[in-house]
Design a protein around this motif. Structure first.
Motif, PDB file in Angstrom:
ATOM      1  N   ILE A  48       0.839  -1.205   0.000  1.00 25.38           N
ATOM      2  CA  ILE A  48       0.000   0.000   0.000  1.00 25.38           C
ATOM      3  C   ILE A  48       0.869   1.249   0.000  1.00 25.38           C
ATOM      4  O   ILE A  48       0.579   2.240  -0.694  1.00 25.38           O
ATOM      5  N   PHE A  49       1.951   1.227   0.771  1.00 22.59           N
ATOM      6  CA  PHE A  49       2.888   2.348   0.829  1.00 22.59           C
ATOM      7  C   PHE A  49       3.461   2.643  -0.563  1.00 22.59           C
ATOM      8  O   PHE A  49       3.554   3.807  -0.988  1.00 22.59           O
ATOM      9  N   GLU A  50       3.831   1.596  -1.288  1.00 23.61           N
ATOM     10  CA  GLU A  50       4.389   1.764  -2.636  1.00 23.61           C
ATOM     11  C   GLU A  50       3.319   2.237  -3.628  1.00 23.61           C
ATOM     12  O   GLU A  50       3.564   3.141  -4.436  1.00 23.61           O
ATOM     13  N   ILE A  51       2.135   1.635  -3.561  1.00 22.83           N
ATOM     14  CA  ILE A  51       1.057   2.005  -4.483  1.00 22.83           C
ATOM     15  C   ILE A  51       0.628   3.458  -4.255  1.00 22.83           C
ATOM     16  O   ILE A  51       0.385   4.209  -5.209  1.00 22.83           O
ATOM     17  N   ASP A  52       0.546   3.869  -2.995  1.00 20.72           N
ATOM     18  CA  ASP A  52       0.185   5.257  -2.691  1.00 20.72           C
ATOM     19  C   ASP A  52       1.217   6.227  -3.257  1.00 20.72           C
ATOM     20  O   ASP A  52       0.876   7.296  -3.759  1.00 20.72           O
ATOM     21  N   ASN A  76       7.909  -2.544  -9.595  1.00 20.74           N
ATOM     22  CA  ASN A  76       8.702  -3.777  -9.601  1.00 20.74           C
ATOM     23  C   ASN A  76       8.866  -4.319  -8.185  1.00 20.74           C
ATOM     24  O   ASN A  76       8.830  -5.533  -7.964  1.00 20.74           O
ATOM     25  N   ARG A  77       9.025  -3.413  -7.217  1.00 18.32           N
ATOM     26  CA  ARG A  77       9.127  -3.842  -5.817  1.00 18.32           C
ATOM     27  C   ARG A  77       7.829  -4.529  -5.372  1.00 18.32           C
ATOM     28  O   ARG A  77       7.864  -5.543  -4.664  1.00 18.32           O
ATOM     29  N   VAL A  78       6.693  -3.992  -5.788  1.00 21.24           N
ATOM     30  CA  VAL A  78       5.401  -4.604  -5.455  1.00 21.24           C
ATOM     31  C   VAL A  78       5.328  -6.009  -6.051  1.00 21.24           C
ATOM     32  O   VAL A  78       4.869  -6.948  -5.399  1.00 21.24           O
ATOM     33  N   VAL A  79       5.795  -6.152  -7.277  1.00 22.28           N
ATOM     34  CA  VAL A  79       5.803  -7.463  -7.936  1.00 22.28           C
ATOM     35  C   VAL A  79       6.637  -8.460  -7.138  1.00 22.28           C
ATOM     36  O   VAL A  79       6.213  -9.605  -6.897  1.00 22.28           O
ATOM     37  N   LEU A  80       7.811  -8.043  -6.682  1.00 27.55           N
ATOM     38  CA  LEU A  80       8.686  -8.939  -5.921  1.00 27.55           C
ATOM     39  C   LEU A  80       8.050  -9.340  -4.584  1.00 27.55           C
ATOM     40  O   LEU A  80       8.161 -10.490  -4.154  1.00 27.55           O
ATOM     41  N   ILE A  81       7.371  -8.401  -3.931  1.00 25.30           N
ATOM     42  CA  ILE A  81       6.700  -8.712  -2.665  1.00 25.30           C
ATOM     43  C   ILE A  81       5.572  -9.715  -2.902  1.00 25.30           C
ATOM     44  O   ILE A  81       5.404 -10.673  -2.144  1.00 25.30           O
ATOM     45  N   LEU A  82       4.810  -9.502  -3.972  1.00 26.00           N
ATOM     46  CA  LEU A  82       3.697 -10.407  -4.267  1.00 26.00           C
ATOM     47  C   LEU A  82       4.195 -11.819  -4.573  1.00 26.00           C
ATOM     48  O   LEU A  82       3.546 -12.806  -4.217  1.00 26.00           O
ATOM     49  N   LYS A  83       5.345 -11.923  -5.233  1.00 23.45           N
ATOM     50  CA  LYS A  83       5.925 -13.245  -5.482  1.00 23.45           C
ATOM     51  C   LYS A  83       6.232 -13.937  -4.159  1.00 23.45           C
ATOM     52  O   LYS A  83       6.017 -15.146  -4.004  1.00 23.45           O
ATOM     53  N   LEU A  84       6.721 -13.170  -3.216  1.00 21.03           N
ATOM     54  CA  LEU A  84       7.008 -13.707  -1.888  1.00 21.03           C
ATOM     55  C   LEU A  84       5.732 -14.184  -1.204  1.00 21.03           C
ATOM     56  O   LEU A  84       5.696 -15.251  -0.592  1.00 21.03           O
ATOM     57  N   LEU A  85       4.657 -13.403  -1.326  1.00 22.69           N
ATOM     58  CA  LEU A  85       3.391 -13.760  -0.685  1.00 22.69           C
ATOM     59  C   LEU A  85       2.777 -15.009  -1.307  1.00 22.69           C
ATOM     60  O   LEU A  85       2.143 -15.803  -0.604  1.00 22.69           O
TER      61      LEU A  85
END
Length: 377
Positions: A48-52, A76-85
């Motif tokens: 959310i912090f990145e998207i905002d 890209n950071r959001v993508v990497l976090i989602l891969k982790l999730l």
């Protein structure tokens, strides 16, 4: 400043209170269950912090195209976090259904559906309210009781989502309204020529069965392209939920995809790819979650929060929950490289240079003004 003080480790590690421990008969796997979900919430907060931050850039500072690199980096950071999730689901699956059954009844009426941050994330990305599956025949807000929380979620519905801001940006794609180079007109001409060639090839077939087959394929493609050229048909698909973008935003996305090799479209094309990655990974996370629920409680039991459990979660895997479904569907309307209309000399020059909002040539690529944005919404 010490490590533990800076990260408030004592406070962080004191947040795990298994309900079965308080009941006097602690179940070992409940600790894993708590840790995993708390980790999800921490990563949701970062997403959310990145998207905002991306929304803020696209609202106020996209006029300077140097900010496109920041947008690309954060998405890209959001993508990497989602891969982790997505991978994190497998850790929960190390718990057997029998292990979960030992403490599941203690959780009711708590439910993952009550994750405020996940609802905020959906809204900030642009999940449409009218396309949501009702939760137990009720609006998803009904599950929340805290009025302050409800107010925060409602505000996220009213704010411009990333999808809204992306459309405003795509509508300003250089080349859509240039007198020297009108992309949509030239693209339509190229498609018309390709369809004419396909029809002529079909009619030249000696075998009647093959001829009929190819003519049927030509007719299908003609109707498909007509759905994107005819504004009324496009808007009808938007109203039905099959498409999300405005007609002009779709034009911008298609132009960027076709002319991705031009220097000025390199970063925008990467942004479109990252947004598709985000949609795909969220869908994959939902899918993994659905399979885990099926494994843990089966298909007939209700969720702890009162939903239909597996059946409800499975309904969220449809394209109705894909925010950037139009980007996936762009491939339907791509044409061969040899058929892509050549850029005019002036347009070629404009797309070979990076512009910023201070340029005086009238071709700055920016979002709409605040008044224009509000009117559009």
């Amino acid at each position: 400043m010490l490590y533990g003080d800076y990260l408030q480790i004592d406070k962080l590690l004191s947040c795990q209170e298994p309900v079965t421990r308080m009941a006097g008969n602690e179940v070992h796997d409940e600790h894993l269950f708590i840790i995993t979900h708390q980790a999800y919430e921490l990563w949701f907060k970062q997403i959310i912090f990145e998207i905002d931050s991306v929304r803020e850039i696209m609202t106020n500072r996209i006029r300077d195209e140097a900010n496109l690199l920041i947008v690309t980096s954060r998405l890209n950071r959001v993508v990497l976090i989602l891969k982790l999730l997505v991978d994190q689901v497998t850790i929960l699956e190390s718990m057997t259904p029998l292990d979960f059954m030992e403490f599941r009844d203690f959780l009711s009426p708590a439910s993952g559906f009550q994750s405020v941050q996940f609802r905020l994330l959906e809204n900030k990305l642009g999940v449409r309210n009218d396309l949501r599956t009702n939760y137990g025949k009720s609006n998803y807000l009904k599950i929340f009781e805290d009025q302050e929380v409800i107010s925060i979620i409602k505000q996220s519905e009213d704010d411009f989502s990333l999808c809204d801001l992306l459309q405003q940006w795509l509508e300003r794609t250089p080349g859509l309204e240039e007198e020297d180079f009108c992309f949509w007109e030239k693209y339509r001409g190229a498609v018309s020529s390709l369809l004419d060639d396909k029809k002529a090839e079909a009619e030249s077939q000696a075998d009647e069965a093959e001829k009929a087959l190819q003519l049927s394929e030509w007719k299908r493609k003609q109707e498909l392209f007509e759905s994107v050229f005819d504004v009324k048909k496009h808007n009808a698909l938007v109203a039905r939920g099959d498409r999300r973008f405005s007609h002009k935003a779709l034009q911008g996305a298609l132009m960027i995809s076709l002319y991705r090799d031009e220097p000025r479209f390199n970063q925008p094309f990467q942004i479109l790819l990252l947004l598709m990655d985000i949609d795909s990974l969220i869908t994959k996370w939902r899918s993994n979650h659905v399979e885990m629920v099926l494994r843990m409680i089966g298909s007939s039991q209700f969720g702890t929060g009162g939903s239909s459990g597996y059946q409800y979660l499975r309904s969220t895997l449809s394209d109705r929950y894909k925010v950037f479904v139009d980007l996936f569907n762009l491939s339907t309307f791509l044409i061969p490289r040899h058929a892509i209309p050549p850029l005019s000399t002036l347009m070629k020059k404009q797309l070979s240079l990076r512009n910023d909002g201070n340029s005086s040539d009238g071709h700055a690529w920016s979002c709409k003004t605040e008044d224009e944005a509000n009117a559009a919404k």
